[in-house]
Design a protein around this motif. Structure first.
Motif, mmCIF file in Angstrom:
data_model
loop_
_atom_site.group_PDB
_atom_site.id
_atom_site.type_symbol
_atom_site.label_atom_id
_atom_site.label_comp_id
_atom_site.label_asym_id
_atom_site.label_seq_id
_atom_site.Cartn_x
_atom_site.Cartn_y
_atom_site.Cartn_z
ATOM 1 N N ASN A 127 -8.174 1.652 10.048
ATOM 2 C CA ASN A 127 -8.455 1.266 8.663
ATOM 3 C C ASN A 127 -8.045 2.366 7.689
ATOM 4 N N SER A 129 -5.777 4.721 8.063
ATOM 5 C CA SER A 129 -4.323 4.871 7.988
ATOM 6 C C SER A 129 -3.681 3.763 7.167
ATOM 7 N N SER A 130 -4.107 2.519 7.396
ATOM 8 C CA SER A 130 -3.504 1.407 6.658
ATOM 9 C C SER A 130 -3.798 1.516 5.165
ATOM 10 N N SER A 136 -1.271 -3.779 4.212
ATOM 11 C CA SER A 136 -2.235 -4.730 4.767
ATOM 12 C C SER A 136 -2.002 -4.843 6.269
ATOM 13 N N LEU A 137 -3.086 -4.789 7.029
ATOM 14 C CA LEU A 137 -2.957 -4.993 8.464
ATOM 15 C C LEU A 137 -2.753 -6.470 8.790
ATOM 16 N N THR A 164 1.854 -7.582 12.735
ATOM 17 C CA THR A 164 1.634 -6.140 12.585
ATOM 18 C C THR A 164 1.344 -5.565 13.957
ATOM 19 N N VAL A 166 0.231 -1.868 15.765
ATOM 20 C CA VAL A 166 -0.215 -0.488 15.614
ATOM 21 C C VAL A 166 -0.116 0.193 16.969
ATOM 22 N N VAL A 220 2.683 2.322 12.520
ATOM 23 C CA VAL A 220 2.374 0.964 12.061
ATOM 24 C C VAL A 220 3.688 0.239 11.836
ATOM 25 N N LYS A 222 5.476 -3.346 10.669
ATOM 26 C CA LYS A 222 5.289 -4.595 9.936
ATOM 27 C C LYS A 222 6.565 -5.414 10.012
#
Length: 223
Positions: A127, A129-130, A136-137, A164, A166, A220, A222
Motif C-alpha cells: 500500500n 509503495s503504490s 492504483s493497484l 497489476t 507486484v 510494480v 501495470k
C-alpha cells in the motif's frame, strides 16, 4: 498472558496507527525481531514512543530461506524465549502488516496454545509503495497478483491474467526481471524503502544502479 503482534507500517513512524501506538505505550515488554545487527522495527517505534521504561527483548531471526531449511528447533527456541520473558501484556513488533509475509507466523504454531495472541493491522509495504508512485493497484474488476520476485520466470502468465503485478524483494533477480519484461507493453516501477528516508522511486528499470538494489524493494507492473 497476552501477546499483541503489532504491525508498525513500512517505515515512516507517522504511519503507525493510533491503535498500535496505544498498545505499545501500554505494554511493559516489547519483543522485536532482527535479522542483522539492528532492529529496523525498533528504530521506527522509538521515534514515536518513549521506550525508556520498557523491557526490550530482541529476537535473532535466521537469515535463511525458511522453507529450505529445517528450522523447527530455532522456531521452538524463539517461542520458548517469548513465553519465558512475556509479561501480562506484551507486544511483538513487525514491519508492515502482521498477516502479510510476516515471519511471526513461523512462531505462531508454537505459541497459539500457550499465550493469547491478538494481531494489530499495519500499513503494508504494498500500500505504501503504490501510494508513493502514485498508482492504483486495482480499479473495478481488475485483478492483481502479489508474488515473490523469483516468480519472474512465469511473468508471461501473470501479465496475461492480471492487470497489476507486484514482485516482492526483486533485489537479487532484477536483471532477470528486466530481461523478462523487455518485450512486454507495460508500465514498470521500482521502489525501494517506501516512506523511509532512503526511499527511491524509478519509472522503468533501466536507470537502476547496483547501489539502488535493496531487500526492502518491489517492482510494480501495470498493463
Amino acid at each position: 498472558m497476552k501477546l499483541y503482534v503489532v504491525g508498525i507500517g513500512p517505515g515512516d513512524p507517522e504511519l503507525i496507527t493510533l491503535k498500535a501506538k496505544k498498545i505499545l505505550e501500554s505494554v511493559n515488554t516489547i519483543f522485536c525481531p532482527k535479522g542483522g545487527k539492528d532492529s529496523i522495527a525498533l528504530s521506527i517505534v522509538e521515534k514515536t514512543i518513549d521506550l525508556s521504561e520498557k523491557k526490550i527483548i530482541t529476537l535473532q531471526f535466521p537469515m535463511l530461506k525458511t522453507k529450505q531449511q529445517n528450522l523447527v528447533k530455532v522456531w521452538n527456541e524463539l517461542a520458548e524465549n517469548i513465553i519465558e520473558q512475556a509479561t501480562e501484556d506484551s507486544a511483538f513488533i513487525t514491519l508492515g502488516d502482521p498477516s502479510f509475509y510476516c515471519t511471526f507466523f513461523y512462531l505462531y504454531e508454537y505459541l497459539k496454545d500457550k499465550i493469547q495472541i491478538e494481531l494489530i493491522p499495519g500499513v503494508s509495504s504494498i500500500n505504501a509503495s503504490s501510494c508513493r508512485l502514485p498508482a492504483s493497484l486495482a480499479l473495478g474488476d481488475e485483478r492483481i497478483a502479489i508474488v515473490p520476485a523469483n516468480y519472474h520466470r512465469e511473468i508471461d502468465f501473470y501479465i496475461e491474467n492480471f492487470d497489476t503485478i507486484v514482485l516482492m524483494k526483486p533485489h537479487k533477480t532484477l536483471d532477470r526481471i528486466k530481461k523478462a519484461l523487455k518485450t512486454k507493453n507495460c508500465r514498470v516501477f521500482y521502489i525501494k524503502k517506501a516512506t523511509m528516508p532512503e526511499e527511491a522511486i524509478f519509472s522503468g528499470l533501466d536507470e537502476i544502479k547496483e547501489s539502488d538494489l535493496d531487500y526492502f524493494s518491489m517492482v510494480v507492473i501495470k498493463k
